[in-house]
Design a protein around this motif. Structure first.
Motif, PDB file in Angstrom:
ATOM      1  N   GLU A  21       0.830  -1.206   0.000  1.00 38.30           N
ATOM      2  CA  GLU A  21       0.000   0.000   0.000  1.00 38.30           C
ATOM      3  C   GLU A  21       0.868   1.261   0.000  1.00 38.30           C
ATOM      4  N   LEU A  22       1.908   1.263   0.799  1.00 36.06           N
ATOM      5  CA  LEU A  22       2.819   2.400   0.849  1.00 36.06           C
ATOM      6  C   LEU A  22       3.539   2.593  -0.481  1.00 36.06           C
ATOM      7  N   ALA A  23       3.969   1.500  -1.092  1.00 41.27           N
ATOM      8  CA  ALA A  23       4.664   1.583  -2.380  1.00 41.27           C
ATOM      9  C   ALA A  23       3.724   2.108  -3.468  1.00 41.27           C
ATOM     10  N   ALA A  24       2.485   1.634  -3.502  1.00 36.42           N
ATOM     11  CA  ALA A  24       1.526   2.089  -4.514  1.00 36.42           C
ATOM     12  C   ALA A  24       1.195   3.565  -4.330  1.00 36.42           C
ATOM     13  N   THR A  25       1.009   3.984  -3.099  1.00 40.56           N
ATOM     14  CA  THR A  25       0.703   5.385  -2.828  1.00 40.56           C
ATOM     15  C   THR A  25       1.880   6.276  -3.198  1.00 40.56           C
ATOM     16  N   THR A  26       3.086   5.841  -2.875  1.00 43.00           N
ATOM     17  CA  THR A  26       4.279   6.620  -3.220  1.00 43.00           C
ATOM     18  C   THR A  26       4.447   6.719  -4.728  1.00 43.00           C
ATOM     19  N   ALA A  27       4.270   5.609  -5.435  1.00 45.78           N
ATOM     20  CA  ALA A  27       4.397   5.619  -6.895  1.00 45.78           C
ATOM     21  C   ALA A  27       3.362   6.547  -7.527  1.00 45.78           C
ATOM     22  N   ALA A  28       2.125   6.496  -7.040  1.00 44.69           N
ATOM     23  CA  ALA A  28       1.081   7.359  -7.580  1.00 44.69           C
ATOM     24  C   ALA A  28       1.380   8.823  -7.291  1.00 44.69           C
ATOM     25  N   ALA A  29       1.842   9.133  -6.085  1.00 44.39           N
ATOM     26  CA  ALA A  29       2.132  10.517  -5.722  1.00 44.39           C
ATOM     27  C   ALA A  29       3.289  11.080  -6.544  1.00 44.39           C
ATOM     28  N   VAL A  30       4.349  10.309  -6.723  1.00 43.31           N
ATOM     29  CA  VAL A  30       5.493  10.766  -7.516  1.00 43.31           C
ATOM     30  C   VAL A  30       5.082  10.971  -8.969  1.00 43.31           C
ATOM     31  N   ASP A  31       4.310  10.040  -9.513  1.00 44.16           N
ATOM     32  CA  ASP A  31       3.864  10.165 -10.894  1.00 44.16           C
ATOM     33  C   ASP A  31       2.974  11.394 -11.060  1.00 44.16           C
ATOM     34  N   LEU A  32       2.053  11.592 -10.132  1.00 47.78           N
ATOM     35  CA  LEU A  32       1.144  12.734 -10.222  1.00 47.78           C
ATOM     36  C   LEU A  32       1.910  14.047 -10.092  1.00 47.78           C
ATOM     37  N   TRP A  33       2.908  14.084  -9.247  1.00 46.46           N
ATOM     38  CA  TRP A  33       3.724  15.287  -9.053  1.00 46.46           C
ATOM     39  C   TRP A  33       4.478  15.651 -10.341  1.00 46.46           C
ATOM     40  N   ARG A  34       5.030  14.651 -11.002  1.00 46.34           N
ATOM     41  CA  ARG A  34       5.872  14.893 -12.179  1.00 46.34           C
ATOM     42  C   ARG A  34       5.095  15.026 -13.479  1.00 46.34           C
ATOM     43  N   ARG A  35       3.897  14.497 -13.542  1.00 52.54           N
ATOM     44  CA  ARG A  35       3.129  14.474 -14.789  1.00 52.54           C
ATOM     45  C   ARG A  35       2.463  15.824 -15.049  1.00 52.54           C
ATOM     46  N   PRO A  36       2.622  16.370 -16.272  1.00 51.58           N
ATOM     47  CA  PRO A  36       1.935  17.625 -16.616  1.00 51.58           C
ATOM     48  C   PRO A  36       0.417  17.441 -16.552  1.00 51.58           C
ATOM     49  N   LYS A  37      -0.290  18.516 -16.213  1.00 53.34           N
ATOM     50  CA  LYS A  37      -1.738  18.380 -16.025  1.00 53.34           C
ATOM     51  C   LYS A  37      -2.461  17.945 -17.302  1.00 53.34           C
ATOM     52  N   GLY A  38      -1.883  18.206 -18.466  1.00 53.53           N
ATOM     53  CA  GLY A  38      -2.493  17.751 -19.708  1.00 53.53           C
ATOM     54  C   GLY A  38      -2.428  16.244 -19.892  1.00 53.53           C
ATOM     55  N   ASP A  39      -1.555  15.592 -19.151  1.00 51.85           N
ATOM     56  CA  ASP A  39      -1.423  14.135 -19.238  1.00 51.85           C
ATOM     57  C   ASP A  39      -2.174  13.406 -18.128  1.00 51.85           C
ATOM     58  N   VAL A  40      -3.002  14.148 -17.382  1.00 48.62           N
ATOM     59  CA  VAL A  40      -3.798  13.553 -16.302  1.00 48.62           C
ATOM     60  C   VAL A  40      -5.260  13.648 -16.692  1.00 48.62           C
ATOM     61  N   ARG A  41      -5.984  12.575 -16.530  1.00 50.44           N
ATOM     62  CA  ARG A  41      -7.426  12.577 -16.794  1.00 50.44           C
ATOM     63  C   ARG A  41      -8.128  13.177 -15.582  1.00 50.44           C
ATOM     64  N   GLY A  42      -8.801  14.282 -15.790  1.00 49.18           N
ATOM     65  CA  GLY A  42      -9.479  14.952 -14.691  1.00 49.18           C
ATOM     66  C   GLY A  42      -8.570  15.973 -14.036  1.00 49.18           C
TER      67      GLY A  42
END
Length: 76
Positions: A21-42
């Motif tokens: 759970e910690l690894a999945a949350t960390t991976a999602a947070a890092v990806d969301l932080w680095r990903r431009p908003k145009g590459d995020v759905r919503g």
């Protein structure tokens, strides 16, 4: 159930699941932080709230919250 009431097997499983759970949350947070908003759905702000809804939020973001880039999978 309290920690000292659990068997060694139950404690081991709990530690493994907490680590996943910690690894999945960390991976999602890092990806969301680095990903431009145009590459995020919503909206990114809603995804920030969503990834902390355990255990489904990080999995939902990693599966459905990201747009795939056409250059991410080059043609062979």
């Amino acid at each position: 159930m309290r920690w000292n009431e659990m068997s060694n097997r139950q404690r081991s499983w709990l530690a493994v699941l907490a680590s996943v759970e910690l690894a999945a949350t960390t991976a999602a947070a890092v990806d969301l932080w680095r990903r431009p908003k145009g590459d995020v759905r919503g909206r990114k702000g809603l995804w920030w709230l969503g990834i902390f809804v355990q255990p489904f939020g990080p999995v939902a973001y990693l599966l459905w919250g990201r747009r795939r880039r056409p250059d991410a999978f080059p043609q062979v």
